[in-house]
Design an enzyme around this catalytic site. Structure first.
Site, PDB file in Angstrom:
ATOM      1  N   ARG A  46       0.828  -1.213   0.000  1.00 10.28           N
ATOM      2  CA  ARG A  46       0.000   0.000   0.000  1.00 10.28           C
ATOM      3  C   ARG A  46       0.858   1.257   0.000  1.00 10.28           C
ATOM      4  O   ARG A  46       0.612   2.201  -0.742  1.00 10.28           O
ATOM      5  CB  ARG A  46      -0.897   0.011   1.240  1.00 10.28           C
ATOM      6  CG  ARG A  46      -2.193  -0.731   1.025  1.00 10.28           C
ATOM      7  CD  ARG A  46      -3.026  -0.701   2.259  1.00 10.28           C
ATOM      8  NE  ARG A  46      -2.326  -1.303   3.381  1.00 10.28           N
ATOM      9  CZ  ARG A  46      -2.900  -2.051   4.321  1.00 10.28           C
ATOM     10  NH1 ARG A  46      -4.185  -2.263   4.271  1.00 10.28           N
ATOM     11  NH2 ARG A  46      -2.209  -2.571   5.306  1.00 10.28           N
ATOM     12  N   LYS A 207      -8.162 -22.979   8.205  1.00  9.35           N
ATOM     13  CA  LYS A 207      -7.111 -23.962   7.916  1.00  9.35           C
ATOM     14  C   LYS A 207      -7.709 -25.370   7.862  1.00  9.35           C
ATOM     15  O   LYS A 207      -7.367 -26.167   6.993  1.00  9.35           O
ATOM     16  CB  LYS A 207      -6.025 -23.874   8.992  1.00  9.35           C
ATOM     17  CG  LYS A 207      -5.311 -22.524   8.967  1.00  9.35           C
ATOM     18  CD  LYS A 207      -4.519 -22.280  10.228  1.00  9.35           C
ATOM     19  CE  LYS A 207      -3.931 -20.886  10.252  1.00  9.35           C
ATOM     20  NZ  LYS A 207      -3.398 -20.503  11.560  1.00  9.35           N
TER      21      LYS A 207
HETATM   22  N1  LIG Z   1       2.243 -13.431   9.665  1.00  9.23           N
HETATM   23  C1  LIG Z   1       2.270 -14.745   9.733  1.00  9.23           C
HETATM   24  O1  LIG Z   1       2.937 -15.326  10.603  1.00  9.23           O
HETATM   25  C2  LIG Z   1       1.523 -15.579   8.727  1.00  9.23           C
HETATM   26  C3  LIG Z   1       1.574 -16.998   8.821  1.00  9.23           C
HETATM   27  C4  LIG Z   1       0.908 -17.771   7.855  1.00  9.23           C
HETATM   28  C5  LIG Z   1       0.180 -17.139   6.857  1.00  9.23           C
HETATM   29  N2  LIG Z   1       0.128 -15.764   6.819  1.00  9.23           N
HETATM   30  C6  LIG Z   1      -0.654 -15.142   5.758  1.00  9.23           C
HETATM   31  O2  LIG Z   1       0.231 -14.369   4.947  1.00  9.23           O
HETATM   32  C7  LIG Z   1      -0.447 -13.248   4.429  1.00  9.23           C
HETATM   33  C8  LIG Z   1       0.339 -11.978   4.812  1.00  9.23           C
HETATM   34  O3  LIG Z   1       0.389 -11.886   6.213  1.00  9.23           O
HETATM   35  P1  LIG Z   1       1.336 -10.815   6.947  1.00  9.23           P
HETATM   36  O4  LIG Z   1       1.333 -11.204   8.382  1.00  9.23           O
HETATM   37  O5  LIG Z   1       2.609 -10.676   6.234  1.00  9.23           O
HETATM   38  O6  LIG Z   1       0.461  -9.491   6.774  1.00  9.23           O
HETATM   39  P2  LIG Z   1       0.907  -7.983   7.058  1.00  9.23           P
HETATM   40  O7  LIG Z   1       2.135  -7.941   7.877  1.00  9.23           O
HETATM   41  O8  LIG Z   1      -0.304  -7.270   7.525  1.00  9.23           O
HETATM   42  O9  LIG Z   1       1.300  -7.440   5.605  1.00  9.23           O
HETATM   43  C9  LIG Z   1       0.349  -7.257   4.590  1.00  9.23           C
HETATM   44  C10 LIG Z   1       1.022  -6.570   3.419  1.00  9.23           C
HETATM   45  O10 LIG Z   1       0.077  -6.443   2.381  1.00  9.23           O
HETATM   46  C11 LIG Z   1      -0.007  -5.111   1.965  1.00  9.23           C
HETATM   47  N3  LIG Z   1      -1.403  -4.815   1.633  1.00  9.23           N
HETATM   48  C12 LIG Z   1      -2.483  -4.964   2.426  1.00  9.23           C
HETATM   49  N4  LIG Z   1      -3.590  -4.594   1.764  1.00  9.23           N
HETATM   50  C13 LIG Z   1      -3.173  -4.206   0.543  1.00  9.23           C
HETATM   51  C14 LIG Z   1      -3.842  -3.677  -0.585  1.00  9.23           C
HETATM   52  N5  LIG Z   1      -5.163  -3.460  -0.555  1.00  9.23           N
HETATM   53  N6  LIG Z   1      -3.126  -3.381  -1.677  1.00  9.23           N
HETATM   54  C15 LIG Z   1      -1.788  -3.577  -1.693  1.00  9.23           C
HETATM   55  N7  LIG Z   1      -1.093  -4.059  -0.658  1.00  9.23           N
HETATM   56  C16 LIG Z   1      -1.785  -4.363   0.451  1.00  9.23           C
HETATM   57  C17 LIG Z   1       0.462  -4.253   3.137  1.00  9.23           C
HETATM   58  O11 LIG Z   1       0.972  -3.018   2.646  1.00  9.23           O
HETATM   59  P3  LIG Z   1       1.649  -1.894   3.598  1.00  9.23           P
HETATM   60  O12 LIG Z   1       2.847  -2.566   4.217  1.00  9.23           O
HETATM   61  O13 LIG Z   1       2.044  -0.805   2.676  1.00  9.23           O
HETATM   62  O14 LIG Z   1       0.602  -1.523   4.587  1.00  9.23           O
HETATM   63  C18 LIG Z   1       1.538  -5.158   3.728  1.00  9.23           C
HETATM   64  O15 LIG Z   1       2.765  -4.951   3.084  1.00  9.23           O
HETATM   65  C19 LIG Z   1      -1.864 -13.307   5.011  1.00  9.23           C
HETATM   66  O16 LIG Z   1      -2.721 -13.960   4.103  1.00  9.23           O
HETATM   67  C20 LIG Z   1      -1.699 -14.179   6.247  1.00  9.23           C
HETATM   68  O17 LIG Z   1      -2.881 -14.853   6.607  1.00  9.23           O
HETATM   69  C21 LIG Z   1       0.777 -14.987   7.731  1.00  9.23           C
END
Ligand SMILES: NC(=O)c1ccc[n+]([C@@H]2O[C@H](COP(=O)([O-])OP(=O)(O)OC[C@H]3O[C@@H](n4cnc5c(N)ncnc54)[C@H](OP(=O)(O)O)[C@@H]3O)[C@@H](O)[C@H]2O)c1
Length: 438
Positions: A46, A207
């Site tokens: 974003r 899940k």
């Molecule tokens: N975190 C974990 O441990 C984990 C484990 C397993 C699976 N997952 C999955 O992995 C995915 C990512 O998780 P995360 O924890 O990395 O999430 P996160 O830290 O919240 O990061 C989300 C990223 O997506 C970007 N984003 C969000 N909405 C957007 C939009 N409308 N347009 C463009 N970019 C957008 C954000 O941009 P900005 O940075 O600019 O705000 C950020 O860079 C999710 O589906 C989650 O369920 C995560």
């Protein structure tokens, strides 16, 4: 030199940033193991100006995920934004329609649209990989999709939410309340500001819906899952469970029964000595019971940037090693069109033992009336224990713990209604299912 595999990464948060660091730090190892270099050519998030603590040098910035998904600069679209609908959904479809393989960690997207996306990827002869979507760093999708092809799975279950397991572990180890442990989990960054999705079981259900589809060849059906979270678990339950040889875990369980697939997420009593009871803190575990191999259990980190990026990278390597023009394996282990509807076994038919905790008025005849209500439903009791009352009204109240032999959910619910109507109960009865293991 072999042409590089070019990645477009949408989402540079916890997982995306860890993946970029991983691909940069282990470039030569990945090249050797994938048989070709892996390069990140495009990225999107974003906020273009956010400091992410990583170098994006040499990568093209895209202002929206859809244009990255369709870009000629990429071979694989890696969706790490999250969210069950747009922009993740349309970007993944755009990528597949533009001939790009897709890797995603997004369980919410797959739980809701997985079958449609699997069908699209198959029709295009492309890969849709999602190892990180279930239990983070544990390679459970690959095991279920590839390593167990010669097996008929009877049950898959596990601890798939680190926040809940952390809370339950601390409640038991330190005798702290649910609220105190949740507040700590939030302060440590294990729980979201709005933790409802984790603690009420929805995250585990997403899940489980994916695992149930892989296990039983059924369409993904998150709405068919019985859901109960951990917010009503008290330290009294945890203490009583331990005294009786059990530990309470939030389990996601999908099993094949004569009435269909029984899928449920709820706190469950597991024997203290069982492998699943040893899974502490934020660790996850998935157990699979199948006819040919027997029982398997895998445990490890279910979340966290590096562990999740490890799973995403393995999906990317599989794509790097795949041969262009070859028919790729279907995303859900069998062609999406051949998945059968998820025939839901009703929860009232669930058979198992139960832990019941009642706070009753300490009067003559109370025990007898409880025993009568149980007998009316043909429920036999393994044990009935009166525990020491705590607090101000301790002299008038008696906490009673019942452990039943196997019965049905319908019978237990009817018996509890009867006990309630007898007017000797203070507050609500607590009922926790005992998971039969081994
Ligand atoms: N975190 C974990 O441990 C984990 C484990 C397993 C699976 N997952 C999955 O992995 C995915 C990512 O998780 P995360 O924890 O990395 O999430 P996160 O830290 O919240 O990061 C989300 C990223 O997506 C970007 N984003 C969000 N909405 C957007 C939009 N409308 N347009 C463009 N970019 C957008 C954000 O941009 P900005 O940075 O600019 O705000 C950020 O860079 C999710 O589906 C989650 O369920 C995560």
């Amino acid at each position: 030199m072999t042409s590089p595999l070019r990645l477009g990464i949408a989402g540079i948060g916890t997982v995306g940033a860890a993946l970029i660091r991983l691909v940069q730090d282990k470039a030569s190892m990945l090249e050797e193991r994938c048989g070709r270099p892996v390069e990140i050519t495009g990225v999107n998030a974003r906020d273009k100006n956010k400091d992410r603590g990583i170098s994006l040098e040499g990568m093209t910035w895209f202002d929206d995920p859809a244009s990255l998904a369709k870009s000629d600069e990429i071979d694989v679209f890696v969706e790490l934004m999250g969210g069950e609908d747009d922009p993740a959904l349309s970007a993944v479809k755009d990528a597949l329609n533009a001939g790009k393989h897709v890797v995603t960690a997004n369980k919410a997207l797959l739980a809701k649209h997985g079958v449609e996306l699997a069908q699209l990827s198959e029709s295009k002869g492309l890969l849709l990989n999602f190892e990180a979507a279930v239990a983070g760093g544990i390679p459970v999708i690959k095991v279920m999709r590839e390593s167990l092809t010669a097996n008929s799975v009877s049950r898959v279950f596990g601890i798939m939410n680190g926040t809940c397991n952390y809370i339950l572990t601390r409640m038991e180890d330190e005798g702290l309340s649910f609220d105190a442990c949740l507040a700590d989990a939030q302060a440590l960054g294990f729980a979201e500001a709005d933790p409802t999705f984790d603690i009420e079981g929805n995250d585990t259900a997403h899940k489980l819906a994916i695992l149930a589809s892989l296990a039983f060849g059924t369409r993904i059906a998150p709405d068919a899952i019985y859901l109960e979270g951990i917010s009503k678990i008290t330290t009294d339950d945890i203490e009583a469970a331990r005294d009786l040889g059990y530990r309470i875990k939030l389990l996601g369980v999908a099993s094949r029964t004569s009435a269909g697939v029984e899928s449920r997420v709820h706190p469950a009593m597991v024997p203290l000595g069982s492998p699943i009871a040893q899974i502490a803190g934020v660790t996850n575990a998935v157990s699979i019971e199948a006819d040919t191999v027997g029982s398997l259990m895998m445990s490890g980190p279910g979340a966290g940037g590096d562990a999740t990026a490890s799973a995403v990278a393995s999906d990317i390597c599989d794509i790097a090693k795949s041969k262009p023009g070859h028919q790729h394996g279907p995303a859900l282990g069998q062609p999406a069109v051949s998945l059968v509807p998820h025939e839901r076994a009703e929860m009232r038919a669930h058979a198992g033992g139960y832990f019941i905790r009642l706070t009753v008025l300490d009067q003559p005849g109370t025990m007898a009336s409880i025993a009568t209500r149980m007998a009316e439903q043909e429920i036999s009791l393994e044990s009935i224990v009166q525990r020491r009352a705590k607090g101000e009204s301790a002299s008038e109240l008696a906490p009673i713990i019942l452990i039943t032999h196997e019965t049905t959910e319908a019978a237990i619910k009817t018996a509890l209604k009867g006990i309630e109507s007898d007017g000797r109960l203070k507050g609500e009865a607590q009922m926790i299912r005992i998971e039969k293991l081994g």
